[in-house]
Write an enzyme that holds these catalytic residues in place. Sequence first.
Site, PDB file in Angstrom:
ATOM      1  N   ARG A   5      47.101  47.068  37.440  1.00 43.99           N
ATOM      2  CA  ARG A   5      46.580  47.768  38.618  1.00 43.99           C
ATOM      3  C   ARG A   5      45.096  47.483  38.810  1.00 43.99           C
ATOM      4  O   ARG A   5      44.328  47.467  37.832  1.00 43.99           O
ATOM      5  CB  ARG A   5      46.824  49.277  38.488  1.00 43.99           C
ATOM      6  N   ASP A   6      44.730  47.267  40.083  1.00 40.25           N
ATOM      7  CA  ASP A   6      43.332  47.049  40.432  1.00 40.25           C
ATOM      8  C   ASP A   6      42.540  48.342  40.193  1.00 40.25           C
ATOM      9  O   ASP A   6      42.997  49.439  40.501  1.00 40.25           O
ATOM     10  CB  ASP A   6      43.225  46.632  41.909  1.00 40.25           C
ATOM     11  N   HIS A  13      43.837  34.924  40.774  1.00 42.66           N
ATOM     12  CA  HIS A  13      44.687  36.116  40.829  1.00 42.66           C
ATOM     13  C   HIS A  13      45.263  36.296  42.217  1.00 42.66           C
ATOM     14  O   HIS A  13      44.636  35.946  43.216  1.00 42.66           O
ATOM     15  CB  HIS A  13      43.911  37.380  40.416  1.00 42.66           C
ATOM     16  N   ASN A  15      41.970  35.293  47.155  1.00 45.48           N
ATOM     17  CA  ASN A  15      40.615  35.026  47.621  1.00 45.48           C
ATOM     18  C   ASN A  15      40.054  33.823  46.865  1.00 45.48           C
ATOM     19  O   ASN A  15      40.265  33.700  45.654  1.00 45.48           O
ATOM     20  CB  ASN A  15      39.720  36.239  47.385  1.00 45.48           C
TER      21      ASN A  15
HETATM   22  P1  5GP Z   1      38.563  39.320  44.093  1.00 44.52           P
HETATM   23  O1  5GP Z   1      37.496  39.942  44.984  1.00 44.52           O
HETATM   24  O2  5GP Z   1      37.947  38.418  43.048  1.00 44.52           O
HETATM   25  O3  5GP Z   1      39.668  38.658  44.859  1.00 44.52           O
HETATM   26  O4  5GP Z   1      39.252  40.531  43.367  1.00 44.52           O
HETATM   27  C1  5GP Z   1      38.810  41.068  42.176  1.00 44.52           C
HETATM   28  C2  5GP Z   1      39.458  42.418  42.038  1.00 44.52           C
HETATM   29  O5  5GP Z   1      39.355  42.807  40.689  1.00 44.52           O
HETATM   30  C3  5GP Z   1      38.805  43.526  42.877  1.00 44.52           C
HETATM   31  O6  5GP Z   1      39.779  44.078  43.753  1.00 44.52           O
HETATM   32  C4  5GP Z   1      38.301  44.529  41.832  1.00 44.52           C
HETATM   33  O7  5GP Z   1      38.487  45.859  42.243  1.00 44.52           O
HETATM   34  C5  5GP Z   1      39.151  44.192  40.613  1.00 44.52           C
HETATM   35  N1  5GP Z   1      38.508  44.407  39.324  1.00 44.52           N
HETATM   36  C6  5GP Z   1      37.244  44.040  38.972  1.00 44.52           C
HETATM   37  N2  5GP Z   1      37.009  44.332  37.688  1.00 44.52           N
HETATM   38  C7  5GP Z   1      38.154  44.914  37.217  1.00 44.52           C
HETATM   39  C8  5GP Z   1      38.534  45.427  35.936  1.00 44.52           C
HETATM   40  O8  5GP Z   1      37.776  45.418  34.980  1.00 44.52           O
HETATM   41  N3  5GP Z   1      39.787  45.941  35.827  1.00 44.52           N
HETATM   42  C9  5GP Z   1      40.665  45.963  36.878  1.00 44.52           C
HETATM   43  N4  5GP Z   1      41.882  46.478  36.652  1.00 44.52           N
HETATM   44  N5  5GP Z   1      40.344  45.473  38.090  1.00 44.52           N
HETATM   45  C10 5GP Z   1      39.106  44.965  38.256  1.00 44.52           C
END
Ligand code: 5GP
Length: 116
Positions: A31-32, A102, A89
């Site tokens: 989960r995010d 991801h 992204n």
């Molecule tokens: P991006 O912007 O790189 O596509 O998405 C990164 C996602 O990772 C964001 O939605 C952010 O909320 C999530 N995220 C960042 N750090 C952590 C973490 O330590 N644990 C979890 N579960 N999600 C994270």
Amino acid sequence: MTDTDTIFGKIARGDIPADIVYEDDEVVAFRDLNPQAPTHVLIIPRKPIPTLNDATEEDAPLIGKLLLAAARLAKEFGFAEDGYRTVVNCNANGGQTVYHLHVHLIGGRPLQWPPG
Ligand code: 5GP
């Protein structure tokens, strides 16, 4: 620590905690931390591919597994028929903040398009 050793690499190795909803020998889903919808899950390969730009032909089956895991999880969460969004992204303009490939699986409410 290498360039590819991100927070998601640490989650995949179990070095830091996450709310894991699925894992196998190649894929981990958790989960995010900052969910954008009732369900917001990140699906990653254990292999640390930094961005979609870095994926090769050899990675094609692995990337397919990320998307199939998203579809399976959407069914398990019960919103496959209503619909959901999968997002990858890439780099700064794409809004990527963690440089470990991801797929976002976002569902549980109607989502706006375009996302902005
Ligand atoms: P991006 O912007 O790189 O596509 O998405 C990164 C996602 O990772 C964001 O939605 C952010 O909320 C999530 N995220 C960042 N750090 C952590 C973490 O330590 N644990 C979890 N579960 N999600 C994270």
